[in-house]
Design an enzyme around this catalytic site. Structure first.
Site, PDB file in Angstrom:
ATOM      1  N   HIS A  43       0.830  -1.213   0.000  1.00 24.78           N
ATOM      2  CA  HIS A  43       0.000   0.000   0.000  1.00 24.78           C
ATOM      3  C   HIS A  43       0.866   1.265   0.000  1.00 24.78           C
ATOM      4  O   HIS A  43       1.948   1.292   0.587  1.00 24.78           O
ATOM      5  CB  HIS A  43      -1.011  -0.009   1.144  1.00 24.78           C
ATOM      6  CG  HIS A  43      -0.444   0.006   2.531  1.00 24.78           C
ATOM      7  ND1 HIS A  43      -0.151   1.174   3.201  1.00 24.78           N
ATOM      8  CD2 HIS A  43      -0.144  -0.997   3.394  1.00 24.78           C
ATOM      9  CE1 HIS A  43       0.297   0.882   4.420  1.00 24.78           C
ATOM     10  NE2 HIS A  43       0.320  -0.418   4.561  1.00 24.78           N
ATOM     11  N   ASP A  94      -0.247   4.463   0.965  1.00 26.42           N
ATOM     12  CA  ASP A  94      -0.526   5.497   1.972  1.00 26.42           C
ATOM     13  C   ASP A  94       0.229   5.236   3.266  1.00 26.42           C
ATOM     14  O   ASP A  94       0.687   4.125   3.529  1.00 26.42           O
ATOM     15  CB  ASP A  94      -2.029   5.576   2.260  1.00 26.42           C
ATOM     16  CG  ASP A  94      -2.580   4.307   2.917  1.00 26.42           C
ATOM     17  OD1 ASP A  94      -2.200   3.191   2.488  1.00 26.42           O
ATOM     18  OD2 ASP A  94      -3.381   4.435   3.865  1.00 26.42           O
ATOM     19  N   ASP A 108       6.269   1.359   6.520  1.00 21.86           N
ATOM     20  CA  ASP A 108       4.916   0.801   6.378  1.00 21.86           C
ATOM     21  C   ASP A 108       4.181   1.697   5.387  1.00 21.86           C
ATOM     22  O   ASP A 108       3.680   2.738   5.763  1.00 21.86           O
ATOM     23  CB  ASP A 108       4.248   0.789   7.746  1.00 21.86           C
ATOM     24  CG  ASP A 108       2.795   0.344   7.695  1.00 21.86           C
ATOM     25  OD1 ASP A 108       2.373  -0.169   6.643  1.00 21.86           O
ATOM     26  OD2 ASP A 108       2.095   0.519   8.699  1.00 21.86           O
ATOM     27  N   GLU A 132      -4.939   1.941   2.659  1.00 19.88           N
ATOM     28  CA  GLU A 132      -4.983   0.734   3.496  1.00 19.88           C
ATOM     29  C   GLU A 132      -5.112   1.110   4.969  1.00 19.88           C
ATOM     30  O   GLU A 132      -5.821   0.456   5.735  1.00 19.88           O
ATOM     31  CB  GLU A 132      -3.709  -0.097   3.293  1.00 19.88           C
ATOM     32  CG  GLU A 132      -3.747  -1.472   3.959  1.00 19.88           C
ATOM     33  CD  GLU A 132      -3.085  -1.528   5.326  1.00 19.88           C
ATOM     34  OE1 GLU A 132      -3.076  -2.610   5.923  1.00 19.88           O
ATOM     35  OE2 GLU A 132      -2.585  -0.494   5.822  1.00 19.88           O
ATOM     36  N   GLU A 133      -4.424   2.183   5.358  1.00 24.54           N
ATOM     37  CA  GLU A 133      -4.365   2.549   6.782  1.00 24.54           C
ATOM     38  C   GLU A 133      -5.726   3.007   7.311  1.00 24.54           C
ATOM     39  O   GLU A 133      -5.920   3.084   8.516  1.00 24.54           O
ATOM     40  CB  GLU A 133      -3.324   3.655   6.998  1.00 24.54           C
ATOM     41  CG  GLU A 133      -1.897   3.240   6.648  1.00 24.54           C
ATOM     42  CD  GLU A 133      -1.297   2.238   7.619  1.00 24.54           C
ATOM     43  OE1 GLU A 133      -2.003   1.822   8.565  1.00 24.54           O
ATOM     44  OE2 GLU A 133      -0.135   1.857   7.421  1.00 24.54           O
ATOM     45  N   ASP A 178       3.975  -6.647   3.594  1.00 29.23           N
ATOM     46  CA  ASP A 178       3.660  -5.597   4.570  1.00 29.23           C
ATOM     47  C   ASP A 178       3.834  -6.116   5.991  1.00 29.23           C
ATOM     48  O   ASP A 178       3.200  -5.618   6.917  1.00 29.23           O
ATOM     49  CB  ASP A 178       2.213  -5.103   4.330  1.00 29.23           C
ATOM     50  CG  ASP A 178       1.894  -3.820   5.089  1.00 29.23           C
ATOM     51  OD1 ASP A 178       2.846  -3.141   5.532  1.00 29.23           O
ATOM     52  OD2 ASP A 178       0.702  -3.503   5.232  1.00 29.23           O
TER      53      ASP A 178
HETATM   54 ZN   LIG Z   1       0.952  -1.469   6.321  1.00 29.75          ZN
END
Ligand SMILES: [Zn+2]
Length: 419
Positions: free
Chosen positions: A87, A89, A150, A184-185, A207
């Site tokens: 991801h 974001d 992340d 995703e977050e 991830d």
């Molecule tokens: Zn993540």
């Protein structure tokens, strides 16, 4: 590719990573749009153009902020189509603007003080994973932002593996799909994904945290809403009449287990009951809960316990009533992934060929992969090397990122070998 014919990997993943973390891609849960923030497309455009420059001519950023690309098969065999996904974001919990990465070369142990805010210290005692990093090069922030490992570590690793496969056509593989998602977050990472367009049989999110880990289990998750209807009267004339909905709700919360079954008293494979909101007044009060467990039976057990507590409390308020509603949120992806054991078996072999000890583990949360699995694309999570994410103490090591690149490349070849 076997251990006896080692591949010669480039050391280019770090420069990619540093390029991607410079772009602010923080998502915003309050935004109704997709992507939630337009700036996520800045990274999406860069990735699509870098992929096209590698020769992946179908690479593109779509209107919802997703990046899709294909590495064409170079094998004659019928190999399942594998997708690698990360991801773009970063978490709304911590600023991701003006990230200034620092590299601690050849880490010798001990605490790492972040230069722009010396109150920010990555303490060896609080970050036991640091003990595995002696001699490695550790990338941190300057202490004023998150890092964005992340999940930009995962993005850089997938990009680097793609470049490597293209530059080494002697390495045989099937069709490989690349997918980079927004938001995703904030739990919307797969809302607008086009699985038909993607056309993959199986996928891996890159991830995860510790090098060597593969996660094929997530929590199963429900939400519970309890609405209490009390008996309202004028407080001056309430004796023997009033039944206060706020006090009923408070009594319910007070009777929750105190030494078990909560986020602050559980770990590993234990689930919990967790109040997340309370709103109301004398007449009506609403309590929100989340329920988490690795098994369906565990969820049911906790929901039954909650209802038992509510019923017991209501005995003291005979003229009041309650409503309890359960909503399914997501389910443990293991149910889906276990139907295709080769997905995890191949990943474990790839991790081993990268020179690591594979660790099969579970996530105390949900992932985009859990939703993708139930949408028909089974998708465990492989390590990216990110640590202390969503914070100013976030870090990743160069060597772990390089191991992740190798794992992705080996995984592509293993699917071809075993086809
Ligand atoms: Zn993540």
């Amino acid at each position: 590719m076997t251990a006896s014919s080692p591949l010669r990997f480039a050391h280019t993943v770090t420069e990619r990573f540093l390029r991607y973390v410079a772009i602010d891609t923080q998502s915003d849960p309050a935004s109704p749009t997709c992507p939630s923030t337009e700036k996520q497309k800045d990274l999406g455009r860069l990735l699509a153009s870098e992929l096209r420059a590698m020769g992946l001519f179908d690479a593109h950023l779509d209107e919802h902020g997703y990046v899709y690309a294909t590495i064409q098969a170079n094998s004659e065999k019928q190999v399942p189509v594998i997708c690698f996904c990360s991801h773009m974001d970063t978490s709304p919990d911590c600023t991701g603007a003006n990230v200034k990465p620092q590299i601690v070369k050849n880490y010798g142990g001990g605490d790492i003080v972040l230069p722009a805010d010396p109150s920010q210290v990555i303490r060896a005692s609080e970050h036991p994973a640091l003990a595995e990093q002696i001699g490695h090069d550790i990338i941190t922030t300057d202490g004023t932002t998150l890092l964005g490992a992340d999940n930009k570590a995962g993005i850089a690793e997938i990009m680097d593996a793609a470049q490597f496969l293209i530059q080494n056509p002697q390495i045989k593989h099937g069709t490989i799909k690349i997918l980079f998602t927004p938001d995703e977050e904030i739990g919307r990472g797969v809302d607008k994904v086009d699985l038909k367009k993607l056309g993959a049989d199986f996928a891996y999110t890159i991830d995860g945290e510790t090098a060597g880990n593969i996660e094929d289990e997530t929590f199963s998750a429900d939400g519970v809403t309890i609405t209490v209807e009390g008996v309202s009267t004028h407080p001056g004339f309430a004796k023997g009449k009033m039944e206060h909905a706020i006090k009923i709700a408070a009594a319910i919360v007070d009777r929750l287990p105190k030494t078990t079954c909560s986020p602050e008293t559980t770990d590993g494979r234990q689930g919990f009951l967790h109040p997340i909101g309370i709103t109301g007044a004398l007449e009506t009060t609403t309590l929100g809960f989340i329920v988490r467990d690795f098994t369906e039976a565990g969820l049911k057990e906790k929901e039954a316990l909650l209802e038992k507590i509510v019923k017991e409390v209501m005995l003291d308020f005979p003229r009041s009533t309650y409503r309890l509603e359960i909503k399914q949120q997501y389910r443990n992806m293991k149910q889906v992934i276990d139907r295709h054991p080769e997905i995890v078996d191949n990943a474990i072999e790839a991790i081993r060929r990268a020179g690591l000890s594979p660790v099969r583990t579970s996530i105390r949360g949900g992932t985009d992969g859990s939703r993708l699995s139930f949408m028909g694309l089974p998708c465990p999570n492989i390590f990216a090397g990110e640590h202390a994410f969503h914070s100013r103490l976030e870090w990743v090591s160069v060597q772990d990122m390089e191991k992740a690149v190798q794992t992705i490349v080996h995984l592509a070849t293993i699917w071809e070998e075993r086809a």
